[in-house]
Design an enzyme around this catalytic site. Structure first.
Site: not given
Lengths: 287, 287, 287, 287, 287, 287
Positions: E109, E144, E176, E206, E227
């Protein structure tokens, strides 16, 4: 790596052996290592030694010996017919170890500390098991274990012929007096536990009286722990339950009283003493 | 953080307490935590409980109780007059703990496992110490400890009035039979040890006979371990040594024989049983 | 595993080598590993290289090289006649390494950082040792080490012919000015230390004046640290002591002043600089 | 937790401080802790002390002092105007610490070992930086760091006014001679690196000759490392490059030669010695 | 150890594989290990099985399979032609594994969880890459990622033909909106970043608007993150930039919209979904 | 420490939260920490921000947000009415966080990665639960989890209204086809499991056919896993079982088919996809 010295019937994560041995070696070797052996034993000296049981008992912990020696000397030769779970007589040779003498002496105490401790538990368990062999009752352990050694001690209980109760707070529900008080009643506590857990988790309730037992049987649980009841009460409990739940007797049951308890017809007898207060089995390493 | 419950005379790294408690909590809480308490005890329930000694004994391990409860509930209230090293009667309340009931029940077993185990060692040690209080001999421990718990157990020995032998292979030299055999003689082994170590490391030699003792005294070492000698031989050894070395008697010395050994005039008596085979002291948490 | 490149006279736990190498490789490989070698070196490229000393010095750290390369490429071939503790000339080849080129380049810097650092300490120590070879004094290190590397640095001191003072706060007693002030006097501090410790722990007292030395000699301790005394005072101290205690001189003793200190007749000279401020020995890996 | 003693311009993960301090305390306290202070200092004794710079230098490491004391005594009082990156004169008091005397003495050496080591690096860096302040060149460090301490040492370089080269093998590409040889040429190696990495990774090539420089400029990279070139060659390299790449001079550049190198017009000068061979700054804790 | 199943173009520290597998095995084996296999499978039973892809996809994670089985049974036989990065059809056998049946079932597993998860990411990445193969744009990942698995997931992105953005907050600068607000403007933020970092660290900004883009291009940075701009705005941005900076488009770009974005001429397209929301690839172990 | 943001009905060891957050922060901060925020945000800047759900869903993971921010800034202010297990609409503010801006930006991504991932699982689970709310069936998870995150993912399943199957190989017996083949038959495998385990461990058998079901019902087990059976077969299985065992349906049951499965009368429906392939819930941190 899975050791061939492991007891065939007992459970222990192979990673646990490695981690425990590393910790114990680190604890003993400290920052400087085995200063005596380095200073006094000529480099390259070879040795041959036998792990000897100096008492009759049930052995547990041989894979820890293997791991301890191999960690310091991967090429060391280790042979032996005996494996964990064996009952041996005093003066039995359990393993033969041959190789670098410095490494052998450096690992000796760690190796013996494991096998002495775990064989003590296995032997204590086996003594209980033997006393009740004519009944259907099984001996099991508790969470009253030595901190940091629970999985090892539960393995040793299995080596001695006992069974394992919960490994932790997370793998089964055991509702005790404080839980019952907080929930309001046995019935409410059991219902709450059923709401919160699923089909792979057993539910046990601890009861002190036959009245509580009645309530627990009525709501229905997997197991009922009969706490500190004398044999005559246990016998009534067995009759009342009539197979509707597994019954476990508990509460300072000693080697002298275990037979009477087992003969009441309970299914399990749990003992904390077999893990937290077992006497080391005497073993040595003879060169 | 240094706990106010620590024994004032005993040694233990404060980091060791934290690490041991984290490991024990992790072992007991497992992956899912205390499923019973979460399911059955309403969130926010407050509780108040007392750690009670159920037997007479010497206490060791209270800082572990404090750490276990605080780890799960930092704001919990913990008070107590007793500290480690105290001799208490049965039914003495050692600590009062008040706060979140779930956290208290989740930490209870871990807390009790520490204090029961270490108080067992402290009490076993104290029994030996008391038996020989009329002599100058001191009781000390060995490296025969439970794997992973050596520093804790040695702390408990101190709480019981005993003293600490080596903490590991690295902090002193102890020349045993195999070292002597490999080096060629006691004299050669001691010389090698002196060459290899410096002024802050003690050197001890284990001897089995008075002849070996003579050789050890001649070459000169700090301490001599008299292994498995009967009282009459020990008495001769004390006379032979005449203060030239610290003398330590060892070898399965039990509570019944320790007085006779101490009265021979040896300086130290070492016992493995006080650490590896002590019986847990019975304590409980009463709500 | 015990490496054959270890210095035969020096102490180091074999587990310490493995742990230090893992930490250093992890620090250098980071999250993505050696992006340059993976991108630019064709997979399967084989290489052969030699660890070369670019300066004359005493070598320490070869087992770390072995461990670093083997961790990334277990099958790598490593051979060499030189072992730790050897004094080598510039341009000496210490080891030959052959195998996967990517793994060799990935481990190169970690390997060299260990051996450069530790050989620097060994060489600095050897310079002190050589300067006082005509006296009975021994060079020893202190607890002024680089954080996290104490056991390794103390091993390097041994490789360079020096000796080891305490490995930590726990393996011997060293009573300094603040302890004396808190205890009330040297006499009180020593008595307290004797009460608290047993037969396997040495006791040393640091003194600044001959008056303090007198007090220390009277109460009796194993070792006396003579702090920051000029040679003429040290000479008086040696005369006063007359063999009643081991004498250790300390306090910014440099390569230029160590001979004068050693010739006063002290037993040990301790230096923090040999561990905390040694200059790296220049070594390289030549393909 | 982010310390207010951190240098405002320097980079260091706050978790790294905690981990390094724990490891160092564990290394020094060992199994038994500070046996001298426990035995000789009455419990509850309070103390007050000052961290004093005994030499002129640039400070780095104060957050480690704070963390070391707080780990043993969370309530200890720590105040100070100076923070990392400050240039201080000899005899400057850097911090005042007040609280439990035992905890203060137990943490003293660990605290000083950090700040002495890191301030030594900051001061060595600052000496280089000052010497070339009239040029546009910046000083930077390398991966030649003490094993296990890279992030701390790179932080200290920033405290001293230097800059950081790669933290590991994974955060930028640096193509050296062996990579070029394996790939076939500088051009091929750079193309391979571009294929394998993305827009957030810088590419640097190490060159030994102006011919290699020409090839590197032609294929185009972010940075070119000019290895072991004398000032006159560096000057030609600067002219050839004419701003097409950042130029970094490297190769045993010492405090005596750095000015001449900087005046050639290179952008960066990298030095391994500022991290691996800096001399500890002398600091003490005065009660 | 460097696995031969690793993707030749992708980056992953070999230590990361070992650590991840140990953690996953420990998580699955728990305290008692695989109780079912020990109880039901006779010791010594041998088995042979194949890792089968049940879906078409791109494979990533085979070295984790190898490591998981070898950890429990070092002598196990593992063979296979496929390696990470390969595109395979449904029903392809990826690896053959033969050896101890208990160990194989115990590791199954864990092994499949790794390869299913990472192949899901590789396959999701490959789907994006394929959709834009006719453009010059490259797909890259973000931060992320699933906590604790970043390096593994970024490796899987590479296996799928994508590229890696930053591995953490420490290996490149990405300015940012909140940084810009705190610094005062894009210009001020970029200048501050340049002051604080050196030649081996890329700087990205950004921007939300073309006006911001203009400011970023003027001050000059390595990369600009556009963005949440629609294709028409991106096209204008590409024209404005005219090669002065690498352009990265970002903001919920999905498999259905990626082609239009790529055709605007941007250099990179970053996607969080390929790491945090990829669907497992279905694989099984067939005996 | 037990967080007030935890779901009241779900199980998770409080130590697991701390360990996971430390690992994730370490992974993101790397060696140098948040270089962008340190360089661009003036020290001491304060900020205030809200965790916003950008999608409708069920929340899980808020205690991880709390832990991530507090680890970098213990004094940070965190408030919020919502707790794990809540169903929220898009644009709901979940938590308000105020304090040091650098720390907030440094912890932001780690915090969001946890809550996005776990809320995705909770929301996927809730979707299944809602679809079958009119039946008695419960949704449960499997061991098909993301490596290293099992306990967290199982907690999220509970937050979404699902239940937990085994946490590992060690907390219950699940006999699958390979175990049956090795043991000889279902009957033999179950008997072996009963011999080897005790009263606190549930036993489940996986069956593919009604014939196997019959055998399993006859020997008697706690739970039977009906693997990959169509609804009509499941309905027959429910009728055959008639309450003698808990029945669990499994095998690629999707959101579109779960209702039909639940309406057959099975007790549990297990799904691997809710843990291994859930889509992140979109959340953000708005300043």
């Amino acid at each position: 790596m899975i050791s061939s010295f492991l007891c065939p019937d007992a459970f222990l994560s192979p990673l646990a052996i490695d981690a425990a041995v590393m910790r114990a070696l680190d604890e003993d070797l400290g920052r400087a290592g085995d200063v005596t052996s380095i200073a006094t034993i000529p480099e390259g000296t070879e040795g041959r030694a036998w792990i000897i049981a100096r008492q009759t008992g049930v052995i547990a912990g041989l894979p820890f010996i293997e791991a301890a020696f191999r960690k310091l000397a991967p090429e060391i030769e280790i042979t032996g017919q005996v494996r964990d779970g064996a009952k041996v007589e005093a003066k039995t040779a359990l393993m033969m170890i041959a190789g670098d003498a410095r490494a052998m002496l450096s690992a000796e105490r760690v190796a013996l500390n494991f096998v002495g401790h775990l064989s003590g538990i296995a032997s204590a368990t086996a003594a209980f098991v033997q006393r009740i062999a004519h009944t259907k009752a099984r001996i099991c352990c508790t969470r009253k274990t030595t901190p940091g050694l629970r999985a090892l001690q539960k393995y040793a209980v299995r080596c001695g012929g006992g069974f394992n109760h919960r490994f932790g707070l997370d793998d089964a529900v055991l509702i005790k007096d404080n839980h019952i008080a907080a929930a309001g009643s046995i019935t409410k506590a059991v219902k709450a536990a059923r709401m919160g857990t699923a089909h792979m988790v057993k539910i046990e309730v601890e009861v002190d009286t036959l009245k509580q037992l009645e309530e627990a049987l009525k709501i229905g649980v997997d197991t009922i722990l009969l706490d500190n009841m004398p044999p005559e009460t246990l016998r009534k409990a067995v009759a009342m339950s009539d197979g509707r739940a597994v019954l476990e007797a508990s509460g300072n049951i000693a080697i002298g009283t275990v037979r009477a308890v087992a003969e009441t017809g309970v299914d399990y007898i749990s003992s904390g003493a077999i893990t937290h207060s077992a006497i080391n089995l005497d073993l040595g390493l003879d060169f």
